[in-house]
Scaffold this active site. Structure first.
Site, PDB file in Angstrom:
ATOM      1  N   HIS A  34      61.960  11.535   1.334  1.00  0.00           N
ATOM      2  CA  HIS A  34      63.428  11.561   1.435  1.00  0.00           C
ATOM      3  C   HIS A  34      64.087  12.207   0.205  1.00  0.00           C
ATOM      4  CE1 HIS A  34      62.484   9.045   4.734  1.00  0.00           C
ATOM      5  NE2 HIS A  34      62.518   7.883   4.116  1.00  0.00           N
TER       6      HIS A  34
ATOM      7  N   LYS B 134      64.647  -0.835  -4.147  1.00  0.00           N
ATOM      8  CA  LYS B 134      64.965  -1.900  -3.194  1.00  0.00           C
ATOM      9  C   LYS B 134      65.632  -3.039  -3.952  1.00  0.00           C
ATOM     10  CE  LYS B 134      61.511  -0.902   0.320  1.00  0.00           C
ATOM     11  NZ  LYS B 134      62.409  -0.386   1.371  1.00  0.00           N
TER      12      LYS B 134
ATOM     13  N   LYS C 184      56.224   9.567   9.379  1.00  0.00           N
ATOM     14  CA  LYS C 184      55.777   9.383   8.005  1.00  0.00           C
ATOM     15  C   LYS C 184      54.998   8.080   7.902  1.00  0.00           C
ATOM     16  CE  LYS C 184      58.250   7.420   4.874  1.00  0.00           C
ATOM     17  NZ  LYS C 184      58.914   6.182   4.449  1.00  0.00           N
TER      18      LYS C 184
ATOM     19  N   LYS D 270      70.369  12.742   9.112  1.00  0.00           N
ATOM     20  CA  LYS D 270      71.640  12.100   8.744  1.00  0.00           C
ATOM     21  C   LYS D 270      72.745  13.148   8.655  1.00  0.00           C
ATOM     22  CE  LYS D 270      69.375   8.373   6.219  1.00  0.00           C
ATOM     23  NZ  LYS D 270      69.772   7.082   6.748  1.00  0.00           N
TER      24      LYS D 270
ATOM     25  N   ASP E 295      56.899   6.039  -0.640  1.00  0.00           N
ATOM     26  CA  ASP E 295      57.768   5.638   0.473  1.00  0.00           C
ATOM     27  C   ASP E 295      59.085   6.416   0.492  1.00  0.00           C
ATOM     28  OD1 ASP E 295      58.416   3.904   2.686  1.00  0.00           O
ATOM     29  OD2 ASP E 295      59.808   2.851   1.356  1.00  0.00           O
TER      30      ASP E 295
ATOM     31  N   GLU F  58      68.885   0.591  -1.974  1.00  0.00           N
ATOM     32  CA  GLU F  58      68.877  -0.278  -0.787  1.00  0.00           C
ATOM     33  C   GLU F  58      69.100  -1.714  -1.232  1.00  0.00           C
ATOM     34  OE1 GLU F  58      65.743   0.438   2.227  1.00  0.00           O
ATOM     35  OE2 GLU F  58      64.756   1.400   0.538  1.00  0.00           O
TER      36      GLU F  58
ATOM     37  N   ASP G 148      61.270  13.326   9.197  1.00  0.00           N
ATOM     38  CA  ASP G 148      61.790  12.586   8.041  1.00  0.00           C
ATOM     39  C   ASP G 148      63.212  12.232   8.436  1.00  0.00           C
ATOM     40  OD1 ASP G 148      63.381  12.128   5.635  1.00  0.00           O
ATOM     41  OD2 ASP G 148      61.518  12.592   4.587  1.00  0.00           O
ATOM     42  N   HIS G 149      63.472  10.952   8.693  1.00  0.00           N
ATOM     43  CA  HIS G 149      64.757  10.633   9.329  1.00  0.00           C
ATOM     44  C   HIS G 149      65.947  10.952   8.426  1.00  0.00           C
ATOM     45  CE1 HIS G 149      64.427   6.870   7.044  1.00  0.00           C
ATOM     46  NE2 HIS G 149      65.689   6.640   7.318  1.00  0.00           N
TER      47      HIS G 149
ATOM     48  N   ARG H 187      47.735   0.195  23.297  1.00  0.00           N
ATOM     49  CA  ARG H 187      46.581  -0.571  23.764  1.00  0.00           C
ATOM     50  C   ARG H 187      47.004  -1.866  24.462  1.00  0.00           C
ATOM     51  NH1 ARG H 187      43.787  -1.095  18.069  1.00  0.00           N
ATOM     52  NH2 ARG H 187      45.853  -2.017  17.852  1.00  0.00           N
TER      53      ARG H 187
HETATM   54  P1  NDP Z   1      53.444  -0.772  14.048  1.00  0.00           P
HETATM   55  O1  NDP Z   1      52.590  -1.357  12.990  1.00  0.00           O
HETATM   56  O2  NDP Z   1      54.412  -1.639  14.769  1.00  0.00           O
HETATM   57  O3  NDP Z   1      52.440  -0.029  15.039  1.00  0.00           O
HETATM   58  C1  NDP Z   1      52.805   0.636  16.233  1.00  0.00           C
HETATM   59  C2  NDP Z   1      51.763   0.348  17.287  1.00  0.00           C
HETATM   60  O4  NDP Z   1      50.533   0.935  16.908  1.00  0.00           O
HETATM   61  C3  NDP Z   1      51.476  -1.118  17.454  1.00  0.00           C
HETATM   62  O5  NDP Z   1      52.381  -1.699  18.347  1.00  0.00           O
HETATM   63  C4  NDP Z   1      50.059  -1.119  17.971  1.00  0.00           C
HETATM   64  O6  NDP Z   1      50.067  -0.961  19.379  1.00  0.00           O
HETATM   65  C5  NDP Z   1      49.470   0.114  17.374  1.00  0.00           C
HETATM   66  N1  NDP Z   1      48.622  -0.253  16.228  1.00  0.00           N
HETATM   67  C6  NDP Z   1      48.926  -1.066  15.203  1.00  0.00           C
HETATM   68  N2  NDP Z   1      47.894  -1.163  14.349  1.00  0.00           N
HETATM   69  C7  NDP Z   1      46.917  -0.403  14.853  1.00  0.00           C
HETATM   70  C8  NDP Z   1      45.626  -0.079  14.410  1.00  0.00           C
HETATM   71  N3  NDP Z   1      45.135  -0.571  13.269  1.00  0.00           N
HETATM   72  N4  NDP Z   1      44.892   0.739  15.144  1.00  0.00           N
HETATM   73  C9  NDP Z   1      45.388   1.258  16.271  1.00  0.00           C
HETATM   74  N5  NDP Z   1      46.621   0.969  16.737  1.00  0.00           N
HETATM   75  C10 NDP Z   1      47.378   0.166  16.032  1.00  0.00           C
HETATM   76  O7  NDP Z   1      54.174   0.487  13.394  1.00  0.00           O
HETATM   77  P2  NDP Z   1      55.693   0.891  13.440  1.00  0.00           P
HETATM   78  O8  NDP Z   1      56.145   0.908  14.848  1.00  0.00           O
HETATM   79  O9  NDP Z   1      56.430   0.109  12.449  1.00  0.00           O
HETATM   80  O10 NDP Z   1      55.612   2.369  12.847  1.00  0.00           O
HETATM   81  C11 NDP Z   1      55.023   3.415  13.536  1.00  0.00           C
HETATM   82  C12 NDP Z   1      54.932   4.609  12.611  1.00  0.00           C
HETATM   83  O11 NDP Z   1      56.224   4.960  12.167  1.00  0.00           O
HETATM   84  C13 NDP Z   1      54.126   4.360  11.352  1.00  0.00           C
HETATM   85  O12 NDP Z   1      53.462   5.553  11.000  1.00  0.00           O
HETATM   86  C14 NDP Z   1      55.180   4.033  10.310  1.00  0.00           C
HETATM   87  O13 NDP Z   1      54.756   4.356   9.016  1.00  0.00           O
HETATM   88  C15 NDP Z   1      56.309   4.941  10.753  1.00  0.00           C
HETATM   89  N6  NDP Z   1      57.614   4.463  10.337  1.00  0.00           N
HETATM   90  C16 NDP Z   1      58.049   3.229  10.734  1.00  0.00           C
HETATM   91  C17 NDP Z   1      59.296   2.781  10.335  1.00  0.00           C
HETATM   92  C18 NDP Z   1      59.813   1.455  10.799  1.00  0.00           C
HETATM   93  O14 NDP Z   1      60.963   1.156  10.471  1.00  0.00           O
HETATM   94  N7  NDP Z   1      59.042   0.672  11.535  1.00  0.00           N
HETATM   95  C19 NDP Z   1      60.181   3.605   9.464  1.00  0.00           C
HETATM   96  C20 NDP Z   1      59.636   4.886   9.139  1.00  0.00           C
HETATM   97  C21 NDP Z   1      58.398   5.277   9.571  1.00  0.00           C
HETATM   98  P3  NDP Z   1      48.869  -1.469  20.311  1.00  0.00           P
HETATM   99  O15 NDP Z   1      48.096  -2.504  19.572  1.00  0.00           O
HETATM  100  O16 NDP Z   1      49.562  -2.000  21.531  1.00  0.00           O
HETATM  101  O17 NDP Z   1      48.078  -0.236  20.577  1.00  0.00           O
HETATM  102  C1  BG6 Z   2      61.986   4.469   5.275  1.00  0.00           C
HETATM  103  C2  BG6 Z   2      61.233   3.663   4.274  1.00  0.00           C
HETATM  104  O1  BG6 Z   2      61.407   5.735   5.422  1.00  0.00           O
HETATM  105  O2  BG6 Z   2      63.319   4.633   4.818  1.00  0.00           O
HETATM  106  C3  BG6 Z   2      61.882   2.319   4.066  1.00  0.00           C
HETATM  107  O3  BG6 Z   2      59.899   3.478   4.743  1.00  0.00           O
HETATM  108  C4  BG6 Z   2      63.331   2.485   3.700  1.00  0.00           C
HETATM  109  O4  BG6 Z   2      61.218   1.577   3.067  1.00  0.00           O
HETATM  110  C5  BG6 Z   2      64.026   3.404   4.677  1.00  0.00           C
HETATM  111  O5  BG6 Z   2      63.944   1.211   3.734  1.00  0.00           O
HETATM  112  C6  BG6 Z   2      65.415   3.743   4.211  1.00  0.00           C
HETATM  113  O6  BG6 Z   2      66.086   4.433   5.221  1.00  0.00           O
HETATM  114  P1  BG6 Z   2      67.660   4.333   5.373  1.00  0.00           P
HETATM  115  O7  BG6 Z   2      67.966   5.229   6.501  1.00  0.00           O
HETATM  116  O8  BG6 Z   2      67.973   2.895   5.630  1.00  0.00           O
HETATM  117  O9  BG6 Z   2      68.207   4.790   4.069  1.00  0.00           O
END
Ligand code: NDP
Ligand code: BG6
Length: 507
Positions: free
Chosen positions: A256, A356, A164, A198, A251, A232, A193-194, A56
């Protein structure tokens, strides 16, 4: 090293366009872009390829390219002809601004994709990566179907990669599966699932199934118990908004740890094909002895990190972290015993723990064999048992603890560690999990992705535990930088065993 035998599809996927929903977010910046950049540099992405960021935020093509430039500067591990390869990589990138649940906006995206594929002269092969908050997954899938961007393939194809968390309990996971499957066929859905990307997780199958020494021992006759640790050092790291609603059970355990457990315990599949492997994993999950909600409070140790010290620095407790409620009962540590009620594993406990703010970062599967009969060597006590450690991270590798004779004229026995480390053995860097998974999704290989029934089977096991514990009782605290609460040690020590990790060789 002798010549390698190829076990999975390799090579560059055919031409496609990757569309990242939520492209302005943290995951895109920290993981997806660096992974794509590395693949690009290594020539593993096709010539005719484009990335379309969708979100957005008003970024525009140039704003998104700037974000990508920064992301690579901060998070990519490769150096070299950075400017040139970044410039070339950036030329593959575009941005489309829009809402996720608005048909007109998604239709505009469809128009843009058509223009891009005509310009590149490629088929309409689309990989949609949903990197948004989970509540946006269903609306995006529905909109994509509405504007007919859900073509099943094989030529051209459209696929959906879903991040996830997948649901927050069994009911919501089933609902989400149903919604996705109304718009996309199961083989088009890649639940990521990352952990499955690995290197050592993938090596687990090779270790077990390509070495004839292990399979005869891989059962309750020779294995006393199995330990799985995912520790972690990090705390909640600015993700309190998400983590407060999740906790360690949702989580880490539901996804995992369940993957590690099912890969370690599954039967050999009939083929190294996605469905054959996933069939066996699902059977393990379905054989797990349920921990009913009423028993969860006694059988499962949950705890929260309190203030403490880590690497000589003082560390906040969970309740002091920004965004965490002062009376939060979200667990940051879980330990429990799982039993698999099938022929192979009857009677073998699987002890699992994750937390953690532990003293070190380590993820390891420990296979603890039964002790040798002690009649010959040791009159005073038990011989230490053999122990195979599959080190998922860091210092990825495999170690085996054996008993050897100490050199000399006395008959002394001591444990010796045979330690295989990837870095030492292969002198090459390991790919990041996201590189592997993005490439597999582009190639259409679902092996390392979670199937619908697999995600539901994992929830069916974990959900009653969460129901039984959530918001109930007080949560023990453990000092940040420690191995969790005393109760976690008691869980295993009361059964005459102890938590053990292999001392890691530095590489
Ligand atoms: P963010 O919270 O950074 O959200 C990603 C984008 O989604 C934002 O930049 C925003 O873009 C849009 N967004 C945020 N909130 C809303 C909302 N309420 N409604 C609509 N759009 C919204 O998430 P992440 O990038 O951290 O994570 C993305 C996905 O990946 C999630 O499902 C998360 O659980 C998963 N994930 C993330 C990890 C991480 O390390 N970050 C690790 C593992 C999984 P805009 O406003 O520009 O549209
Ligand atoms: C993510 C969890 O899926 O895995 C985090 O949301 C966690 O909380 C992470 O820290 C751990 O991943 P890794 O690859 O660092 O072991």
């Amino acid at each position: 090293m002798s010549e390698a035998i190829q076990i999975t599809a390799t090579g560059t996927p055919g031409p496609f366009v990757l569309v990242i929903f939520g492209a302005s977010g943290d995951l895109t910046r920290r993981k997806l872009i660096p992974a794509l950049f590395h693949l690009y540099r290594e020539g593993l992405l096709p010539e005719n390829f484009a990335i379309v960021g969708y979100a957005r935020s008003e970024l525009g093509d140039e704003g998104f390219r700037e974000l990508i430039y920064q992301s690579i500067a901060e998070h990519a591990r490769e150096t070299g002809d950075e400017d040139e390869s970044r410039r070339r990589f950036n030329s593959t990138v575009r941005y489309q601004q829009g809402r996720y649940d608005d048909e007109r906006d998604i239709r505009r995206l469809a128009g843009r994709l058509q223009a891009i594929t005509s310009e590149l002269n490629i088929p309409a092969n689309y990989l949609f990566y949903l990197s948004t908050p989970p509540e946006m997954i269903a609306p995006i899938a529905e909109q994509l179907a509405r504007v007919q961007l859900n073509h099943r393939g094989p030529n051209p194809w459209s696929r959906l990669v879903v991040e996830k968390p997948f649901g927050r309990d069994l009911t919501s996971a089933k609902e989400l599966n149903q919604i996705l499957q109304q718009s996309f066929a199961e083989e088009q859905i890649f639940r990521i699932d990352h952990y499955l990307g690995k290197e050592t997780v993938q090596n687990l199958l090779v270790l077990r199934l390509a070495n004839s020494v292990f399979e005869p021992l891989w059962n309750n006759r020779y294995i006393d118990h199995v330990q799985i640790t995912a520790a972690e050092t990090l705390g909640v790291e600015g993700r309190a908004g998400y983590y407060e609603q999740a906790g360690a059970l949702r989580d880490m355990v539901q996804n995992h740890l369940m993957h590690l457990l099912s890969l370690a315990a599954m039967e050999p599949p009939v083929a190294l094909m996605a469905d054959a492997i996933r069939d066996e994993k699902v059977k393990v999950l379905r054989s797990l002895r349920p921990i009913p909600a009423r028993c969860a409070m006694n059988g499962v140790v949950r705890a929260q990190y309190g203030p403490g010290e880590q690497k000589g620095q003082s560390a906040k407790g969970y309740l002091q972290e920004d965004g965490v409620a002062t009376d939060s009962t979200t667990e940051t540590f879980v330990a429990f015993k799982a039993m698999i009620d099938n022929w192979r594993w009857a009677g073998v406990p699987f002890y699992l723990r994750t937390g953690k703010r532990m003293p070190v970062r380590i993820t390891e599967i420990g296979i603890h064999f039964r002790s040798a009969p002690q009649v010959l060597f040791n009159a005073k006590g038990e011989l230490p048992a053999n122990f195979l450690a599959i080190r998922i991270q860091p210092n990825e590798g495999i170690a085996m603890q054996l008993q050897v004779k100490r050199p000399g004229l006395t008959q002394a026995i001591e444990p010796f560690l045979m330690d295989f480390g990837y870095a030492d053995a292969f002198k090459q860097r390991l790919s990041d999990a996201y590189e592997r998974l993005l490439l597999d999704a582009a190639r259409g290989d679902t092996t390392l992705f979670t199937r619908a029934d697999e995600v539901e089977a994992a929830w069916a096991y974990v959900d009653p535990i969460i129901q039984g514990c959530e918001g109930k009782g007080t949560l023990p605290q453990y000092p940040a930088g420690s191995w969790g609460p005393r109760e976690a040690d008691a869980l295993i020590e009361d059964e005459g065993r102890r938590w053990q990790l292999i001392k890691r060789k530095k590489q």
